[in-house]
Design a protein around this motif. Structure first.
Motif, PDB file in Angstrom:
ATOM      1  N   ILE A  55      -1.455  13.180   0.965  1.00 15.45           N
ATOM      2  CA  ILE A  55      -1.451  14.763   2.069  1.00 15.45           C
ATOM      3  C   ILE A  55      -2.099  14.654   3.171  1.00 15.45           C
ATOM      4  O   ILE A  55      -2.057  14.053   4.232  1.00 15.45           O
ATOM      5  CB  ILE A  55      -1.779  15.487   0.845  1.00 15.45           C
ATOM      6  N   VAL A  56      -4.181  14.633   2.759  1.00 14.90           N
ATOM      7  CA  VAL A  56      -4.685  14.509   4.040  1.00 14.90           C
ATOM      8  C   VAL A  56      -5.008  12.832   4.990  1.00 14.90           C
ATOM      9  O   VAL A  56      -5.775  12.806   5.740  1.00 14.90           O
ATOM     10  CB  VAL A  56      -5.576  14.968   3.215  1.00 14.90           C
ATOM     11  N   LEU A  57      -4.618  12.245   3.803  1.00 10.37           N
ATOM     12  CA  LEU A  57      -4.994  10.642   4.524  1.00 10.37           C
ATOM     13  C   LEU A  57      -3.755   9.566   5.184  1.00 10.37           C
ATOM     14  O   LEU A  57      -2.603  10.037   4.416  1.00 10.37           O
ATOM     15  CB  LEU A  57      -5.676   9.493   3.373  1.00 10.37           C
ATOM     16  N   SER A  58      -3.810   9.108   5.450  1.00  9.25           N
ATOM     17  CA  SER A  58      -2.671   7.920   6.006  1.00  9.25           C
ATOM     18  C   SER A  58      -2.450   7.373   4.582  1.00  9.25           C
ATOM     19  O   SER A  58      -2.950   7.278   3.780  1.00  9.25           O
ATOM     20  CB  SER A  58      -3.069   6.953   6.875  1.00  9.25           C
ATOM     21  N   GLU A  59      -0.775   6.643   4.778  1.00 15.60           N
ATOM     22  CA  GLU A  59      -0.228   6.058   3.519  1.00 15.60           C
ATOM     23  C   GLU A  59      -1.199   4.961   3.083  1.00 15.60           C
ATOM     24  O   GLU A  59      -1.340   4.697   2.149  1.00 15.60           O
ATOM     25  CB  GLU A  59       1.258   5.483   4.284  1.00 15.60           C
ATOM     26  N   GLY A  73      11.293  -7.529  -9.017  1.00 10.78           N
ATOM     27  CA  GLY A  73      12.403  -6.951  -7.865  1.00 10.78           C
ATOM     28  C   GLY A  73      12.937  -5.267  -8.236  1.00 10.78           C
ATOM     29  O   GLY A  73      12.984  -4.356  -7.157  1.00 10.78           O
ATOM     30  N   GLY A  74      12.311  -4.480  -9.172  1.00  9.56           N
ATOM     31  CA  GLY A  74      13.212  -3.526  -9.885  1.00  9.56           C
ATOM     32  C   GLY A  74      11.623  -2.316  -9.165  1.00  9.56           C
ATOM     33  O   GLY A  74      10.737  -2.842  -8.414  1.00  9.56           O
ATOM     34  N   GLY A  75      12.294  -1.198  -8.338  1.00 15.65           N
ATOM     35  CA  GLY A  75      11.062   0.159  -7.219  1.00 15.65           C
ATOM     36  C   GLY A  75      10.628   0.791  -8.560  1.00 15.65           C
ATOM     37  O   GLY A  75      10.684   0.469  -9.855  1.00 15.65           O
ATOM     38  N   THR A  76      10.276   2.102  -7.880  1.00 15.68           N
ATOM     39  CA  THR A  76       9.322   2.617  -8.944  1.00 15.68           C
ATOM     40  C   THR A  76       9.779   3.329  -9.971  1.00 15.68           C
ATOM     41  O   THR A  76       9.708   2.941 -10.843  1.00 15.68           O
ATOM     42  CB  THR A  76       9.098   3.398  -7.637  1.00 15.68           C
ATOM     43  N   ALA A  77      11.251   3.703  -9.577  1.00 14.32           N
ATOM     44  CA  ALA A  77      11.651   4.016 -11.051  1.00 14.32           C
ATOM     45  C   ALA A  77      12.631   3.665 -11.751  1.00 14.32           C
ATOM     46  O   ALA A  77      12.544   3.940 -12.890  1.00 14.32           O
ATOM     47  CB  ALA A  77      13.299   5.036  -9.249  1.00 14.32           C
ATOM     48  N   ALA A  80      -4.657   6.061   1.374  1.00 15.84           N
ATOM     49  CA  ALA A  80      -4.108   6.728   0.510  1.00 15.84           C
ATOM     50  C   ALA A  80      -3.507   5.495   0.094  1.00 15.84           C
ATOM     51  O   ALA A  80      -4.541   5.733  -1.370  1.00 15.84           O
ATOM     52  CB  ALA A  80      -2.892   7.379   0.473  1.00 15.84           C
ATOM     53  N   GLY A  81      -3.177   4.636  -0.220  1.00 14.69           N
ATOM     54  CA  GLY A  81      -3.033   3.574  -0.882  1.00 14.69           C
ATOM     55  C   GLY A  81      -3.849   3.108  -1.511  1.00 14.69           C
ATOM     56  O   GLY A  81      -4.527   1.943  -2.326  1.00 14.69           O
ATOM     57  N   LEU A  82      -5.657   2.855  -0.614  1.00  6.93           N
ATOM     58  CA  LEU A  82      -6.856   1.991  -0.945  1.00  6.93           C
ATOM     59  C   LEU A  82      -7.369   3.082  -2.078  1.00  6.93           C
ATOM     60  O   LEU A  82      -8.282   2.427  -2.036  1.00  6.93           O
ATOM     61  CB  LEU A  82      -7.520   2.570   0.906  1.00  6.93           C
ATOM     62  N   TYR A  83      -7.294   4.316  -1.090  1.00  6.41           N
ATOM     63  CA  TYR A  83      -8.148   5.503  -2.485  1.00  6.41           C
ATOM     64  C   TYR A  83      -7.157   4.882  -4.155  1.00  6.41           C
ATOM     65  O   TYR A  83      -7.952   5.798  -4.788  1.00  6.41           O
ATOM     66  CB  TYR A  83      -7.812   7.048  -1.727  1.00  6.41           C
ATOM     67  N   ALA A  84      -5.954   5.092  -4.153  1.00  2.06           N
ATOM     68  CA  ALA A  84      -5.444   4.962  -5.286  1.00  2.06           C
ATOM     69  C   ALA A  84      -6.000   3.285  -5.708  1.00  2.06           C
ATOM     70  O   ALA A  84      -5.599   3.497  -6.916  1.00  2.06           O
ATOM     71  CB  ALA A  84      -3.809   4.419  -4.951  1.00  2.06           C
ATOM     72  N   LEU A  85      -6.749   2.308  -4.897  1.00  2.00           N
ATOM     73  CA  LEU A  85      -6.446   1.213  -5.644  1.00  2.00           C
ATOM     74  C   LEU A  85      -8.442   1.532  -6.137  1.00  2.00           C
ATOM     75  O   LEU A  85      -9.082   1.248  -7.263  1.00  2.00           O
ATOM     76  CB  LEU A  85      -6.996   0.251  -5.072  1.00  2.00           C
ATOM     77  N   GLY A  86      -8.601   2.298  -5.291  1.00  2.00           N
ATOM     78  CA  GLY A  86     -10.296   2.617  -5.880  1.00  2.00           C
ATOM     79  C   GLY A  86     -10.342   3.414  -6.983  1.00  2.00           C
ATOM     80  O   GLY A  86     -11.561   3.731  -8.100  1.00  2.00           O
ATOM     81  N   ALA A  87      -9.495   4.485  -7.205  1.00  2.57           N
ATOM     82  CA  ALA A  87      -9.013   5.402  -7.943  1.00  2.57           C
ATOM     83  C   ALA A  87      -8.865   4.587  -9.499  1.00  2.57           C
ATOM     84  O   ALA A  87      -9.118   5.090 -10.765  1.00  2.57           O
ATOM     85  CB  ALA A  87      -8.128   6.106  -7.705  1.00  2.57           C
ATOM     86  N   VAL A  88      -8.746   3.222  -9.477  1.00  2.95           N
ATOM     87  CA  VAL A  88      -8.534   2.415 -10.939  1.00  2.95           C
ATOM     88  C   VAL A  88     -10.054   1.744 -11.052  1.00  2.95           C
ATOM     89  O   VAL A  88      -9.953   2.146 -12.418  1.00  2.95           O
ATOM     90  CB  VAL A  88      -8.255   0.950 -10.691  1.00  2.95           C
ATOM     91  N   ALA A  89     -10.754   2.061 -10.905  1.00  5.57           N
ATOM     92  CA  ALA A  89     -12.308   2.282 -11.718  1.00  5.57           C
ATOM     93  C   ALA A  89     -12.920   3.047 -11.720  1.00  5.57           C
ATOM     94  O   ALA A  89     -13.577   3.508 -13.057  1.00  5.57           O
ATOM     95  CB  ALA A  89     -13.464   1.885 -10.110  1.00  5.57           C
ATOM     96  N   THR A  90     -12.053   4.790 -10.562  1.00  4.76           N
ATOM     97  CA  THR A  90     -12.800   6.063 -11.462  1.00  4.76           C
ATOM     98  C   THR A  90     -12.066   6.524 -13.065  1.00  4.76           C
ATOM     99  O   THR A  90     -11.939   6.918 -13.797  1.00  4.76           O
ATOM    100  CB  THR A  90     -11.819   6.485 -10.999  1.00  4.76           C
ATOM    101  N   PRO A 116       1.116  -1.446  -0.125  1.00  7.05           N
ATOM    102  CA  PRO A 116      -0.109  -0.095   0.019  1.00  7.05           C
ATOM    103  C   PRO A 116       0.951   1.523  -0.046  1.00  7.05           C
ATOM    104  O   PRO A 116       0.522   1.822  -0.960  1.00  7.05           O
ATOM    105  CB  PRO A 116      -0.591  -0.134   1.150  1.00  7.05           C
ATOM    106  N   ALA A 117       2.144   1.847   1.283  1.00  2.00           N
ATOM    107  CA  ALA A 117       2.783   3.004   0.990  1.00  2.00           C
ATOM    108  C   ALA A 117       3.722   2.820  -0.189  1.00  2.00           C
ATOM    109  O   ALA A 117       3.148   3.640  -1.253  1.00  2.00           O
ATOM    110  CB  ALA A 117       3.673   3.078   2.303  1.00  2.00           C
ATOM    111  N   GLY A 118       4.057   1.626  -0.862  1.00  2.00           N
ATOM    112  CA  GLY A 118       5.151   1.453  -1.876  1.00  2.00           C
ATOM    113  C   GLY A 118       3.915   1.812  -3.144  1.00  2.00           C
ATOM    114  O   GLY A 118       4.415   3.014  -3.980  1.00  2.00           O
TER     115      GLY A 118
END
Length: 399
Positions: A232-236, A168-172, A239-249, A44-46
């Motif tokens: 910014i306003v939610l915990s990490e 195993g690569g990261g975000t970058a 925010a990860g949960l919101y990011a996943l929900g935004a996939v439906a958006t 979730p955080a990553g």
């Protein structure tokens, strides 16, 4: 001069929508394939960091979306393809400079390292060049070739990133791999569009792209800033949960893109503008309703796909889909404004965005509250923007 029979025009539109929808679906499915392993392998955080950078990447690439609409419009009106390619090169250079300036401030705002931020933004000028080629295909009505390019862009953007994440690569590293895939697609799109020595009137300049950019930026901001605010306003974890929900958006927003893509050249013709806009809005409303219902029915399956740790958001997925459906309608109304060169309509979207951001910072303390605010603002913006766009299209025909 005899006009083409209405049945032929209808068949051409349906065929174009079918082809572009197929290409867009390939691209979107590829995009979801990226989000699923990223959410699993990064946690979730990553994943929140990864999703935030993809959103920032999209915002900076707004000139690419604007360039495609301007190129398509100008080609319909008789501009030279050679001059339009020169325009896309100037725009790519401008976006590259903006990306360079944005790296450090964006990294600080998102609390993300400079290296991942650079990796996310290097693709922006390449997307401008790709969109210019797509605009040439769109304006020429070459929807089969456009569909191929759209599908290839999705696959080549996602496949390298998934491979990097798998080892195993990261975000970058994943974002750099994605940028390389887009560069390959851009070269292919240039070959598909081909050279043209056709003469034509002088094309619009960078100023026209900037005017269209503020319209596209309003839509992208409405569809993206909620993700950044959530960080910014939610915990990490939230925010990860919101990011996943935004996939439906994103699904509800991007899947019906073929409607605007195919009907946009008709919107650029004053005699067809009003009918094309009414048709597009009606189709988008139906598709949006079907999408929201489909997400509502399928939402219990979400934890099986992405894991139980995301189960708290499954009951809100229909609201995320409704958000995307409303934004698709807003985008269509604003596309008609670009086609008619009446970009002041974007002020409606900017006003909606200001209200949304203010309410989110003041009242958005949970995932449910944030998406509730987003849906309310997007739906109100859609109603007002559609009313103004329809009135403008009618006035074009009358004048």
């Amino acid at each position: 001069m005899t006009s083409r029979p209405k049945t032929d025009r209808t068949g051409s539109v349906v065929a174009g929508m079918t082809l572009v929808t197929a290409g867009s679906m390939v691209a979107n499915i590829a995009g979801y394939v990226l989000h699923v392993p990223a959410s699993r392998w990064l946690g979730p955080a990553g994943y929140s960091e990864f999703a935030a950078l993809l959103t920032a990447q999209l915002v900076l690439a707004v000139p690419a979306l604007a360039l495609q609409t301007v190129v398509a419009r100008e080609l319909v009106r008789g501009a030279s393809p050679g001059e339009l390619r020169a325009l896309q090169q100037r725009c790519a250079a401008l976006v590259a400079a903006l990306a360079l300036v944005a790296v450090v401030p964006l990294a600080a705002i998102l609390d993300i390292g400079v290296l991942p931020t650079v990796a996310a933004l290097i693709v922006a000028p390449v997307l401008v060049l790709l969109s210019g080629e797509q605009g040439l295909l769109q304006g020429a009505g070459r929807f089969r070739e456009l569909a191929i390019v759209l599908g290839a862009a999705g696959v080549f953007r996602v496949a390298p990133a998934v491979v990097v994440l798998a080892v195993g690569g990261g975000t970058a590293a994943a974002l750099v791999a994605s940028a390389c895939g887009i560069a390959v697609t851009t070269a292919g799109a240039r070959a598909v569009a081909g050279r043209s020595e056709r003469a034509g009137r002088p094309s619009a300049g960078v100023a026209a792209v900037l005017k269209a950019s503020q319209v596209q930026l309003a839509v992208i901001a409405l569809s993206s800033l909620d993700l950044l605010i959530a960080r910014i306003v939610l915990s990490e974890d939230n925010a990860g949960l919101y990011a996943l929900g935004a996939v439906a958006t994103k699904a509800a927003f991007w899947l019906p893109q073929a409607v605007g893509v195919v009907l946009y050249p008709r919107m650029a013709h004053p005699e067809h503008s009003a009918r094309a806009l009414r048709t597009a809005l009606a189709v988008l409303a139906v598709l949006g309703a079907v999408t929201v219902l489909g997400v509502l029915v399928a939402s219990p399956l979400a934890p099986l796909v992405v894991g139980d740790k995301y189960s708290p958001v499954q009951g809100l997925l229909w609201a995320f889909a409704l958000h995307g459906a409303c934004l698709a309608i807003v985008q269509c109304a604003l596309l008609s404004a670009i086609a008619g060169d009446r970009t002041r309509v974007a002020l409606i979207a900017w006003a909606g965005l200001v209200i949304e951001v203010s309410l989110m910072f003041a009242l958005g303390h949970s995932v449910a509250q944030l998406i509730g605010i987003a849906v309310a603002c997007a739906s109100a913006t859609a109603i007002v923007a559609c009313a103004v766009a329809l009135e403008n299209s009618r006035s074009i025909v009358v004048s």
